[in-house]
Design a protein around this motif. Structure first.
Motif, PDB file in Angstrom:
ATOM      1  N   GLU A 189       0.821  -1.207   0.000  1.00  0.00           N
ATOM      2  CA  GLU A 189       0.000   0.000   0.000  1.00  0.00           C
ATOM      3  C   GLU A 189       0.857   1.260   0.000  1.00  0.00           C
ATOM      4  OE1 GLU A 189      -3.896  -1.896   2.343  1.00  0.00           O
ATOM      5  OE2 GLU A 189      -2.687  -0.316   3.289  1.00  0.00           O
ATOM      6  N   VAL A 192       1.604   2.529  -3.387  1.00  0.00           N
ATOM      7  CA  VAL A 192       0.506   3.280  -3.988  1.00  0.00           C
ATOM      8  C   VAL A 192       0.537   4.729  -3.496  1.00  0.00           C
ATOM      9  CG1 VAL A 192      -2.011   3.453  -4.205  1.00  0.00           C
ATOM     10  CG2 VAL A 192      -0.915   1.204  -4.167  1.00  0.00           C
ATOM     11  N   ARG A 195       3.199   6.647  -5.237  1.00  0.00           N
ATOM     12  CA  ARG A 195       2.818   6.912  -6.621  1.00  0.00           C
ATOM     13  C   ARG A 195       1.830   8.069  -6.703  1.00  0.00           C
ATOM     14  NH1 ARG A 195      -0.497   3.053 -10.730  1.00  0.00           N
ATOM     15  NH2 ARG A 195      -0.025   4.186 -12.667  1.00  0.00           N
ATOM     16  N   LEU A 213      -5.993   4.949 -10.928  1.00  0.00           N
ATOM     17  CA  LEU A 213      -5.983   3.829  -9.972  1.00  0.00           C
ATOM     18  C   LEU A 213      -7.187   2.910 -10.177  1.00  0.00           C
ATOM     19  CD1 LEU A 213      -4.881   5.715  -6.712  1.00  0.00           C
ATOM     20  CD2 LEU A 213      -3.454   4.420  -8.303  1.00  0.00           C
ATOM     21  N   VAL A 218      -6.559  -0.890  -8.673  1.00  0.00           N
ATOM     22  CA  VAL A 218      -5.748  -0.852  -7.445  1.00  0.00           C
ATOM     23  C   VAL A 218      -6.696  -0.965  -6.254  1.00  0.00           C
ATOM     24  CG1 VAL A 218      -4.189   0.543  -6.046  1.00  0.00           C
ATOM     25  CG2 VAL A 218      -3.966   0.552  -8.540  1.00  0.00           C
ATOM     26  N   ARG A 220      -8.551  -0.873  -2.563  1.00  0.00           N
ATOM     27  CA  ARG A 220      -8.621  -0.024  -1.388  1.00  0.00           C
ATOM     28  C   ARG A 220      -8.889  -0.892  -0.169  1.00  0.00           C
ATOM     29  NH1 ARG A 220     -12.402   4.985  -1.513  1.00  0.00           N
ATOM     30  NH2 ARG A 220     -11.364   5.198   0.507  1.00  0.00           N
ATOM     31  N   TRP A 227     -11.572   4.510  -5.988  1.00  0.00           N
ATOM     32  CA  TRP A 227     -10.839   5.687  -5.552  1.00  0.00           C
ATOM     33  C   TRP A 227     -11.605   6.916  -6.029  1.00  0.00           C
ATOM     34  CZ3 TRP A 227      -6.174   5.445  -2.796  1.00  0.00           C
ATOM     35  CH2 TRP A 227      -5.606   4.163  -2.675  1.00  0.00           C
TER      36      TRP A 227
END
Length: 517
Positions: A189, A192, A195, A213, A218, A220, A227
């Motif tokens: 995480e 991320v 990034r 994302l 990606v 959560r 996201w």
């Protein structure tokens, strides 16, 4: 000729419409029996007191009771009182009705204004017979003080831990895990998070970062699927990611109802440097803050417009953003402007929205009786089924109560060894499924009462428009009162969504229409 003295004829006693309010156990197994017991109790109360006709039993789950907003059934009770369905309310005790003195008194005054009396069984308090507000305040304050004392102990504990710098959040931020009371980096995480900061400092907007994302799926936390720009905003602003902690960003109010509030200086805050491992460097974090402040300064003037958050794109559902070009204010889809979507290009002038709103309002006022009057009349005609709906709800309650009693008998037979585990599970499952189906039917029947609220909203809209004179200049007060959102269909057409679920499409005047997007 015989003359009858009607004054001597026995008068038929007036029937009082009674509503019962209670709180039942929040445990699913106990809730069925508790709810059934309440129905039996109040049906028996109705039978013993023939002057009453039981309208309904309003039962909330066993919540903390400190805030009426969490009590759906109590709010429904008050709404039905406002709609004139109830003459009298009965409830077990003051503490069952509310633990918040202020909101309790507001509710009591509301009942009084509506001509509805209330009786608290344990205290023997009847609003028809005594100065209720003085008497109810005392037990209400006692129950309130109990909640306040518990909250105060917790608050002092948190305060001492924050002052010592030992306080850590119970739910760690994305990128961290909480191990033995300490935050540790969760590397997959954390990558991320790094990034996100990198993309933001490259000039990519928060919504675009969220779109990237989401496109890459990606994950959560906590079951969140997507996201959003607000998620990215939280990451960019969170000092935890550079290793520091600002404690008491929020605080809980000290009086009931307890609410969490953003701390704007009302409470002491504690800043702890190097409180946890950093995920990004201080230089990266501070550069992101400077870039964010610059962007906020540039866009702040947009939020002063009455159209902020009102105009919407029919393709992606995003709100429109404000643009100033050569002295003229335009609005266009925010995601389209950011290159985040492939929506059809739409642009509308701010003065065009205002002019079109005035046209739509003038037409609506001119045909108000044909449109709103007819609709309200039709809904009121449909409302005749209300008595059938109430009878249906009463029948469903009786069936639920009977089935709950059966379930209790089955449980006792199993406990006493008469039923084996297999037979008990089978019979209990059948009964529970039937109860769940009946509860669904009850919700559907209750939903029919939503017509009352719709009629009330439409009548309010009708009254508002009755005071409006066609041809008058734009009124922001009227706009704020009746408009919920506006869909920009294209460069020549707007659909206005009004309170009460009404929608009207109007052409933008040719002279203020954008020719190209």
């Amino acid at each position: 000729m015989t003359v009858t003295d009607i004054s001597r004829e026995p008068q038929k006693p007036e029937i009082i419409r009674l509503a019962a309010y209670c709180r039942v156990s929040s445990k699913s197994a106990d809730q069925l029996h508790s709810f059934a017991a309440q129905i039996h109790y109040y049906k028996d109360y109705e039978r013993k007191n023939p002057q009453y006709k039981l309208v309904d039993v309003y039962a909330d789950e066993g919540l903390s009771g400190t805030d009426m907003k969490k009590r759906d059934e109590q709010n429904r009770l008050i709404r039905d009182c406002k709609l004139g369905k109830i003459d009298r309310v009965i409830t077990k005790s003051v503490s069952r009705f509310a633990r918040n003195t202020q909101e309790l008194l507001v509710a009591l005054r509301t009942f009084k204004e509506l001509g509805v009396s209330i009786y608290f069984e344990e205290q023997g308090i009847d609003s028809d017979k005594m100065n209720m507000e003085m008497l109810v305040t005392f037990p209400g304050m006692a129950a309130q003080q109990e909640s306040v004392n518990i909250s105060d102990h917790l608050r002092r504990s948190y305060q001492m831990r924050m002052e010592s710098g030992e306080f850590n959040c119970c739910a760690p931020a994305y990128g961290y895990d909480l191990v033995d009371g300490q935050l540790v980096v969760k590397e997959d995480e954390a990558a991320v998070i790094r990034r996100i900061f990198d993309l933001y400092l490259q000039g990519i907007g928060k919504q675009n970062i969220a779109n990237i994302l989401n496109a890459e799926s990606v994950p959560r936390r906590y079951g969140q699927q997507k996201w959003h720009h607000t998620t990215i905003d939280y990451v960019i602003k969170n000092e935890r990611y550079m290793g520091d902690a600002l404690l008491q960003k929020e605080y809980t109010t000290e009086t009931l109802p307890f609410r969490k509030k953003r701390n704007h200086g009302e409470k002491m805050q504690y800043y702890v440097e190097n409180s946890n491992p950093a995920i990004v460097s201080r230089e990266v974090f501070q550069a992101a803050q400077k870039l964010q402040e610059f962007r906020i300064t540039v866009t702040r003037r947009e939020h002063n417009s009455i159209l902020s958050g009102i105009l919407r794109c029919p393709d992606c559902g995003s709100t429109f953003r404000r643009q100033l070009l050569r002295g003229t204010v335009y609005w266009m889809c925010s995601d389209k402007a950011a290159g985040a979507t492939n929506c059809k290009s739409r642009r509308v002038r701010e003065n065009a929205v205002v002019d079109t709103f005035c046209l739509m309002t003038d037409k609506l006022v001119s045909h108000r009786q044909d449109l709103l009057g007819t609709l309200i009349h039709q809904l009121e005609m449909m409302q005749n089924r209300g008595s059938e709906s109430q009878e249906k709800i009463r029948q469903i309650d009786k069936q639920i109560a009977d089935l709950s009693a059966q379930n209790l008998v089955v449980a006792r037979l199993h406990t006493n060894g008469v039923l084996n585990a297999t037979d008990f599970a089978a019979q209990s499952s059948v009964i529970s499924n039937r109860i769940n189906a009946l509860r669904l039917d009850r919700k559907k029947a209750l939903a029919e009462d939503e017509d009352d609220e719709l009629i009330y909203t439409l009548k309010s809209l009708n009254d508002t428009l009755a005071r409006y004179v066609p041809g008058t200049p734009f009124s922001q007060a009227l706009f704020d009162e009746i408009i919920q959102s506006i869909t920009v269909v294209d460069n020549s057409k707007l659909t206005f969504h009004l309170v009460g679920g009404l929608a009207f499409t109007e052409l933008i005047p040719e002279n203020v229409r954008c020719k190209t997007a």
